[in-house]
Each structure stands twice: as C-alpha cells, then as structure tokens.
Design an enzyme around this catalytic site. Structure first.
Site, short mmCIF file in Angstrom:
data_model
loop_
_atom_site.label_atom_id
_atom_site.label_comp_id
_atom_site.label_asym_id
_atom_site.label_seq_id
_atom_site.Cartn_x
_atom_site.Cartn_y
_atom_site.Cartn_z
N ASP A 150 -12.37 -25.58 -70.88
CA ASP A 150 -11.66 -24.67 -70.00
C ASP A 150 -12.44 -23.36 -69.94
OD1 ASP A 150 -9.87 -23.28 -68.48
OD2 ASP A 150 -8.22 -23.34 -69.90
N CYS A 162 -10.84 -22.88 -63.28
CA CYS A 162 -10.13 -21.87 -62.48
C CYS A 162 -10.97 -21.44 -61.28
CB CYS A 162 -9.76 -20.66 -63.33
SG CYS A 162 -11.18 -19.84 -64.10
N CYS A 214 6.76 -5.99 -57.78
CA CYS A 214 5.79 -6.91 -57.17
C CYS A 214 6.36 -8.33 -57.17
CB CYS A 214 4.48 -6.85 -57.96
SG CYS A 214 3.26 -8.09 -57.47
N TYR A 231 -13.93 -23.26 -75.53
CA TYR A 231 -13.35 -22.04 -74.93
C TYR A 231 -11.84 -22.02 -75.23
CZ TYR A 231 -17.54 -23.00 -72.05
OH TYR A 231 -18.80 -23.32 -71.60
N CYS A 246 -3.30 -3.37 -51.45
CA CYS A 246 -3.49 -3.88 -52.82
C CYS A 246 -4.60 -4.92 -52.87
CB CYS A 246 -2.18 -4.46 -53.33
SG CYS A 246 -2.31 -5.41 -54.85
N GLU A 249 -14.14 -20.65 -80.08
CA GLU A 249 -13.83 -19.50 -79.23
C GLU A 249 -14.63 -18.30 -79.71
OE1 GLU A 249 -12.62 -16.60 -76.89
OE2 GLU A 249 -11.96 -18.67 -76.52
N CYS A 254 5.39 -7.91 -48.16
CA CYS A 254 5.03 -6.85 -49.10
C CYS A 254 4.40 -5.72 -48.30
CB CYS A 254 4.05 -7.38 -50.15
SG CYS A 254 3.34 -6.09 -51.18
N CYS A 289 -2.72 -10.23 -53.45
CA CYS A 289 -2.16 -11.47 -52.89
C CYS A 289 -2.83 -11.75 -51.55
CB CYS A 289 -0.65 -11.35 -52.73
SG CYS A 289 0.25 -11.22 -54.28
#
Length: 390
Positions: A319, A346, A96, A249, A19, A271, A13, A22
């Site tokens: 989550d 995450c 992208c 969540y 950017c 939520e 890229c 990534c």
C-alpha cells in the site's frame, strides 16, 4: 460576515471553487462514480477487466481527520479554514460536507475561545503569535476525539483553564496535545509535542481490530470505505493455511493486523515512520496477536534484504504512497516471487506504471482490479489489484 457554511440539503458548497478540495462537487454522486470508473478503466484496461467501482451509501462527512489553519484578518477577527488548493491562501470554512461534523464544531469552538483566554494566532510573516493550526481526529467506532493544537511557541498561557473549557463543552475529547512548530515550513506538525490532557492518543475499531491513533500516525481517513477496501484486499490475498505475509508500507499496522487476525500464519510489517511502528506494536498487543512483527525501515531496502537471504514470502500486501512503489522494491519483489501480490493503490497513474514494470520484467499477471471510492467529491480513487505469479 460569518464564515462559509455548506448547504448540506442540496450538496452545494459556496466555497468549492475557491477551496479546490472537492474537485467533483459540481457532479452528482452517480456521475462522480462514473467519472472515476472511466478513469481507472482508461489507465488499467490493458491489464484486465476492471470491476464496477464500490461507492458509499452516504458520501458525506466521512473524514475522521480534520485540520484547519488559523489566522487573524485585517479587521482583527480570528478566522480558520483550509488552504486553497495549490496556494498558501486560507479559505474560511466552518462546516464542510466531507469533514466530520463534530470535528468542525470543535474547531469553531477553539476559535471562539481564543479571545477569552487572550490567545493570538500565529503570523507567518512576523513569526509571532500562538496558534497556527488545529488538528482533530475522531474514532468513528469509539467516538473518541483527539485535539491537537499546533502552536508557534511552547508558551501556553492559561492552558489548564483552556483545556477545562473545551473538554467541558466536548466530553468526547479524550486527549489534547500541544504540538510546537516554530519553523517556516509547509508541514503542519512540528517535532516537539506535549500531552495536555489524556493519554496522548485515541483508539478506534476497524475490521474488528482495535487501533491506537497518535497525532503523527497515519490512519485511513474514511473508515467506512477502509473496511470495504481492506475486505477486498484480504479476500484477494486468500489467507488460508499458514501463509507468510509481508505488509509493506504498513503504517500503524492496520491491514497487516487485519490479515493476522483473519487467517494469515505469520505477518511481517515494515514502515519508515518510527512513531507509526511503535503504534503498530502496541496495536498488535491490544489485539492479542502473536503472529505479527514489525520493522522500522524503507520498504524497498527491506525487500532487498529479504531477497538477499532468500526468505520465503507467500503473500505481499503493498500500500505505497501516491508516488507509487520504487523500482528497488519491485525488483526485490520479482526476485522473491511470492505467489500472490495484493497492490492497494491511491493513484491509478502510478499503479499503471508499476503494473507495466512488473508485466515487462516478471511473470506476474493481473487477476482482479477493484476500484473503491474512498474520497467522494474529490478526484481521488483507490484500487485493489490482485497479481499472481505464473
């Protein structure tokens, strides 16, 4: 000079350093997976064995949500692209390697059409102009596309002709929404919006369930790996018999609805985002489910209220956002002591912090740790952890 394009053949890229989206693009995919596996092992090995990370067969063009900022450069040319990581500087991008190809094409087409309809871009310094951002969401299973035009003013000259032109070029677009955001803010979407075409939402199918997706509602960005992630979460939950499950969540109800359809007796979703709760209720109806109900509220406060009345929960699916869970939520979890907790994370750093809190203050023990690569070429890694109360 044309805007930057990705050479998909070799994965390189030309703007990846500018950017910053990534972070691992300089590594082969096998090396990326080893990097993420080692990261999770380093943070979580004290809690138990970390299973080998589950990667993607095709780690490209997986993002079903794409957004671009619009601006006019010093030469008067309209440009679009992404904000450089950690800055408010826009890097021009047409194509992208991690974004949906159709979404990228639609954004380029919007940019091309603007001058034809005498539409300008918004200037954040003068607070004048029209288009600020474009947001595209696509249901990979349904191929339904939502186009959101974020404008600095509600006035939209020639809007019916613009809508007709873009829909004729891309019949996959099932709805177009104008979102008005006149404020000096880092938030992309404003509070006001008008449906210009279609129903104002699209639908997608995930884990055999149908979901409604609105402009502001959260929906997992990589649906291919989401099925893997949720499949593991449901497997870890062991939903047999008439178990009562709390989906904390819950967003638009995705994992809770999957649980309700795959063996749970009763599911309760909580939520904070009201629009997401409305979508969750509609999603439950669309899937013909009567064993799930949703509440609007903070997950921690809700758990405290449940603990106060000693309501029984068999399984908690949690989550949380990247910041992880709150001590308020974890304290209520400890008080309720459901037999099974499935933590979908995450962020391995906050996951490790929360697991340490539970280890020190409760009788929960980690049984399984499964990393999943949800975002190839980035440094992010998701994990599913099974905890049981001993």
């Amino acid at each position: 000079m044309s805007q930057s394009k990705i050479n998909i053949q070799n994965g390189s890229c030309p703007v990846y350093k500018k950017c910053g989206g990534c972070q691992l693009q300089n590594l082969s995919y096998a090396e990326q997976l080893r990097f993420k596996q080692n990261k999770v092992v380093k943070l979580l090995k004290s809690f138990g064995r970390v299973e080998p990370i589950i990667g993607m067969d095709d780690p490209y063009h997986y993002r079903n949500k794409v957004q671009a900022a619009f601006f006019t450069d010093r030469r008067g040319r309209i440009r679009s692209g992404v904000y450089q990581s950690g800055t408010h500087r826009i890097v021009s991008v047409d194509d992208c390697q991690i974004e949906d190809r159709l979404a990228d094409k639609i954004i380029v087409a919007v940019r091309r059409l603007l001058p034809s309809f005498h539409l300008t871009t918004y200037n954040e310094d003068t607070h004048k102009g029209f288009l600020r951002h474009v947001l595209v969401k696509r249901g990979f299973a349904t191929n339904e596309v939502m186009l959101v035009l974020v404008t600095g003013t509600p006035v939209f000259p020639s809007k019916s002709h613009f809508v007709k032109a873009i829909v004729e070029e891309f019949p996959q677009i099932k709805t177009i929404v104008q979102n008005i955001n006149p404020y000096n803010t880092n938030l992309v979407l404003g509070d006001r919006q008008t449906v210009l075409y279609g129903k104002g939402y699209i639908e997608d199918v995930l884990c055999g369930c149908r979901f409604r997706i609105s402009p502001k509602s959260f929906y997992q960005i990589n649906p291919v790996q989401t099925e893997v992630l949720y499949g593991k979460a449901i497997e870890f939950a062991g939903l047999k018999g008439s178990k009562t499950v709390l989906d904390a969540y819950c967003g638009i109800g995705t994992i809770g609805i999957v649980a309700a359809k795959h063996g749970a007796g009763q599911v309760i979703g909580v939520e904070l985002n009201g629009e997401a709760v409305r979508d969750a209720i509609q999603n439950a109806k669309a899937n013909g489910l009567k064993n799930i109900r949703f509440y609007k509220g903070d997950a921690g406060a809700f758990m405290q209220a449940v603990a106060a009345v000693n309501e029984r929960l068999d399984v908690v699916l949690m989550d949380p956002p990247r910041a992880g869970s709150s001590e308020q939520f974890l304290d209520a979890l400890i008080k309720l002591s459901p037999k099974t907790v499935v933590y979908v994370s995450c962020n391995p750093e906050t996951l490790a912090r929360d697991l340490q809190y539970l280890r020190q203050k409760s009788r929960y023990k980690v049984q399984k740790i499964q990393p999943v690569d949800m975002f190839p070429h980035t440094a992010h890694v998701e994990s599913v952890v099974l905890l049981t109360h001993t």
